[in-house]
Write a protein that holds these residues in place. Sequence first.
Motif, short mmCIF file in Angstrom:
data_model
loop_
_atom_site.label_atom_id
_atom_site.label_comp_id
_atom_site.label_asym_id
_atom_site.label_seq_id
_atom_site.Cartn_x
_atom_site.Cartn_y
_atom_site.Cartn_z
N GLY A 38 0.79 -1.23 0.00
CA GLY A 38 0.00 0.00 0.00
C GLY A 38 0.82 1.28 0.00
N VAL A 39 2.14 1.16 -0.16
CA VAL A 39 3.03 2.33 -0.23
C VAL A 39 3.57 2.42 -1.65
N THR A 40 3.40 3.58 -2.28
CA THR A 40 3.88 3.78 -3.64
C THR A 40 5.07 4.72 -3.63
N THR A 74 9.64 10.15 -3.07
CA THR A 74 8.39 10.42 -2.38
C THR A 74 7.70 9.08 -2.15
N HIS A 75 6.85 9.04 -1.13
CA HIS A 75 6.05 7.84 -0.85
C HIS A 75 4.62 8.28 -0.61
N ASP A 76 3.70 7.59 -1.24
CA ASP A 76 2.28 7.77 -0.97
C ASP A 76 1.83 6.56 -0.16
N TYR A 77 1.25 6.83 1.02
CA TYR A 77 0.81 5.78 1.93
C TYR A 77 -0.72 5.71 1.93
N ALA A 78 -1.27 4.58 1.54
CA ALA A 78 -2.71 4.36 1.68
C ALA A 78 -3.00 4.08 3.16
#
Length: 166
Positions: A38-40, A74-78
């Motif tokens: 879930g981390v992009t 960068t990281h996008d966390y759901a």
Amino acid sequence: MKPRFLNMRRIGVLMFSLWAVELMTPALMSAQAEPAVGVTPTVVGRATYDAFDLQSDLGFAAQAKSPLDIVVRTHDYAPGSSTGWHSHPGPVFITVTEGEVTFYEGDDPTCTPKVVSKGDGYVDTGRGHIGRNESGAPAKDVTVIFAPVAKPFRAELDRPNTACKF
């Protein structure tokens, strides 16, 4: 030519060994490294810097005895996401830009959470940690990673902290 017969003792040892491996396999599998979920991650840039030795008026000092790479990601966390346990070859400076991310250190015997909110930073030593979005809302961060030239900057880890029950 003399016929060879299996020794009953050897058969017993072999059977016990197979039984032990079968019995231990689930335990060994549960300790294996788990990848991010879930981390992009997105690499913004990576550059090689020559050796340096600097001091600033802010009281900050840094030294690289040989060239190194600095990676910006960068990281996008759901909600409910996790980076998985991992390490880095050097320090990582993390700035949370949205929401909050909770970090746990691999060598912390108490598994104490370090909650980092939007606008706050966290310095990862590189020895091993996990980042989790436990907030229920999306989160983002920007990281600055120090790594050997043209080498990997992240290594997956088996769960190093048995105090953490996740």
